[in-house]
Design an enzyme around this catalytic site. Structure first.
Site, PDB file in Angstrom:
ATOM      1  CD  GLU A   1      -8.489 -11.033  -6.792  1.00 32.16           C
ATOM      2  OE1 GLU A   1      -7.606 -11.150  -7.295  1.00 32.16           O
ATOM      3  OE2 GLU A   1      -9.002 -10.936  -5.523  1.00 32.16           O
TER       4      GLU A   1
ATOM      5  NE  ARG B   1      -3.757   0.266   2.238  1.00 34.18           N
ATOM      6  CZ  ARG B   1      -5.044   0.027   1.869  1.00 34.18           C
ATOM      7  NH1 ARG B   1      -5.701  -1.167   1.614  1.00 34.18           N
ATOM      8  NH2 ARG B   1      -5.981   1.326   1.606  1.00 34.18           N
TER       9      ARG B   1
ATOM     10  CB  THR C   1      -9.212  -3.228  -1.451  1.00 36.75           C
ATOM     11  OG1 THR C   1      -7.880  -3.568  -1.193  1.00 36.75           O
ATOM     12  CG2 THR C   1      -9.236  -2.579  -2.719  1.00 36.75           C
TER      13      THR C   1
ATOM     14  CG  HIS D   1     -12.119  -8.137  -0.232  1.00 33.17           C
ATOM     15  ND1 HIS D   1     -12.911  -7.735   0.979  1.00 33.17           N
ATOM     16  CD2 HIS D   1     -11.141  -7.191  -0.190  1.00 33.17           C
ATOM     17  CE1 HIS D   1     -12.278  -6.849   1.557  1.00 33.17           C
ATOM     18  NE2 HIS D   1     -10.999  -6.544   0.941  1.00 33.17           N
TER      19      HIS D   1
ATOM     20  NE  ARG E   1      -3.427   0.866   5.557  1.00 29.71           N
ATOM     21  CZ  ARG E   1      -4.802   1.136   5.214  1.00 29.71           C
ATOM     22  NH1 ARG E   1      -5.706   0.234   5.573  1.00 29.71           N
ATOM     23  NH2 ARG E   1      -5.114   2.237   4.882  1.00 29.71           N
TER      24      ARG E   1
HETATM   25  N1  PXP Z   1      -7.967  -9.870  -3.332  1.00 28.37           N
HETATM   26  C1  PXP Z   1      -7.796  -8.612  -3.573  1.00 28.37           C
HETATM   27  C2  PXP Z   1      -7.681  -7.731  -4.766  1.00 28.37           C
HETATM   28  C3  PXP Z   1      -7.647  -7.794  -2.217  1.00 28.37           C
HETATM   29  O1  PXP Z   1      -7.415  -6.440  -2.248  1.00 28.37           O
HETATM   30  C4  PXP Z   1      -7.721  -8.421  -1.111  1.00 28.37           C
HETATM   31  C5  PXP Z   1      -7.480  -7.891   0.059  1.00 28.37           C
HETATM   32  O2  PXP Z   1      -6.576  -7.448   0.298  1.00 28.37           O
HETATM   33  C6  PXP Z   1      -8.030  -9.843  -1.164  1.00 28.37           C
HETATM   34  C7  PXP Z   1      -8.080 -10.496  -2.188  1.00 28.37           C
HETATM   35  C8  PXP Z   1      -8.010 -10.684   0.021  1.00 28.37           C
HETATM   36  O3  PXP Z   1      -9.208 -10.454   0.736  1.00 28.37           O
HETATM   37  P1  PXP Z   1      -9.315 -10.917   2.299  1.00 28.37           P
HETATM   38  O4  PXP Z   1      -8.053 -10.365   3.017  1.00 28.37           O
HETATM   39  O5  PXP Z   1     -10.708 -10.281   2.686  1.00 28.37           O
HETATM   40  O6  PXP Z   1      -9.299 -12.372   2.227  1.00 28.37           O
END
Ligand code: PXP
Length: 255
Positions: free
Chosen positions: A157, A51, A107, A196, A55
């Protein structure tokens, strides 16, 4: 002939190992060690998000994940000149372009590929020319998918956060949106990833989406790792994914 589905890869996001490390400012626990354990547990790839405010993941983590872990690295980044240059220097297997706001916890929402065409398209082009597979993290929105295809991205994605975080009663409609979007990716010639917010409870229906070939999962698994260890948590997720995929096949066979 029995129907088959493509193999569904599991990418492990190690950002939150770095979150815990950074709570004390030192070197422990190390996201590179987590990535190596993920490989031993059967992960197919490692994802890390550098990022703008650093962080969690740091620049050195990205270099080490690329050099020391024998798995494809999916480098998540904002579509900025600074991140573009880091990607060109590191040459990860893949880049996933994500929206980024300093004040957000994670995100939030997908990239506005349509609205930010002029900023995103040149970055996609230069990374693809360097041999990097470029993915765009987008909402399950047909206009965004068409814009992603128009600017030459190889992969999208789909953001599964709304589905995963919704009350159970609202999940079927949000799942349908993801399913429809995944079907459109195939028509547009885009490879379909999803990520996510995924957990053992939400991963099955997502793994059952026939066009999906990769899931990226982080926060839940790093949390589970505190209770059961990272290897067992990843293995259990793999079992849940395979069960979802198998259910999709048996339902298709009965249709
Ligand atoms: N894919 C993307 C593009 C993301 O930004 C994130 C979170 O950083 C993830 C997958 C994974 O999400 P989570 O940590 O909620 O499993």
């Amino acid at each position: 002939m029995p129907m088959t589905l493509p193999y569904l890869r599991l990418g492990i996001n190690v950002d939150h190992v770095a979150t815990v490390r950074n709570a004390r400012g030192g070197d422990y626990p190390c996201p590179v060690r987590a990535a190596q354990l993920a490989k031993d547990a059967g992960a197919d790839g490692i994802t890390a998000h550098l990022r703008e405010d650093r962080r969690h993941i740091r620049d050195a983590d990205i270099r080490r994940l690329r050099q020391e872990v024998d798995l494809p690295l999916n480098f998540e980044m904002a579509a900025t000149a600074e991140m573009r240059d880091i990607a060109l220097e590191t040459l990860p297997h893949a880049v996933c372009l994500v929206p980024e706001k300093r004040e957000e916890l994670t995100t939030e929402g997908g990239l506005d590929v349509r609205g930010q065409h002029n900023a995103v398209a040149p970055i996609v082009r230069v990374l693809a020319d360097a041999g990097i597979r470029v993915s765009l993290f987008v909402e399950a929105d047909p206009d965004q998918l068409r814009a992603a295809a128009d600017i030459g991205a190889a992969v999208v994605e789909l953001h599964s956060g709304s589905y995963c975080d919704a009350p159970v009663a609202e999940q079927p409609a949000l799942l349908r949106r993801l399913q429809d979007a995944a079907a459109l990716t195939a028509e547009l010639g885009l490879e379909c990833h999803v990520g996510h917010g995924l957990t053992y409870d939400t991963v099955g229906p997502i793994a059952a989406i026939p066009q999906a070939v990769e899931l990226n999962i982080g926060h839940f698994l790093i949390g589970e790792a505190m209770f059961v260890g990272l290897g067992p948590a990843i293995q259990k997720m793999r079992v849940a994914m395979d069960a979802g995929r198998a259910l999709a096949l048996s339902q298709a066979g009965r249709a």
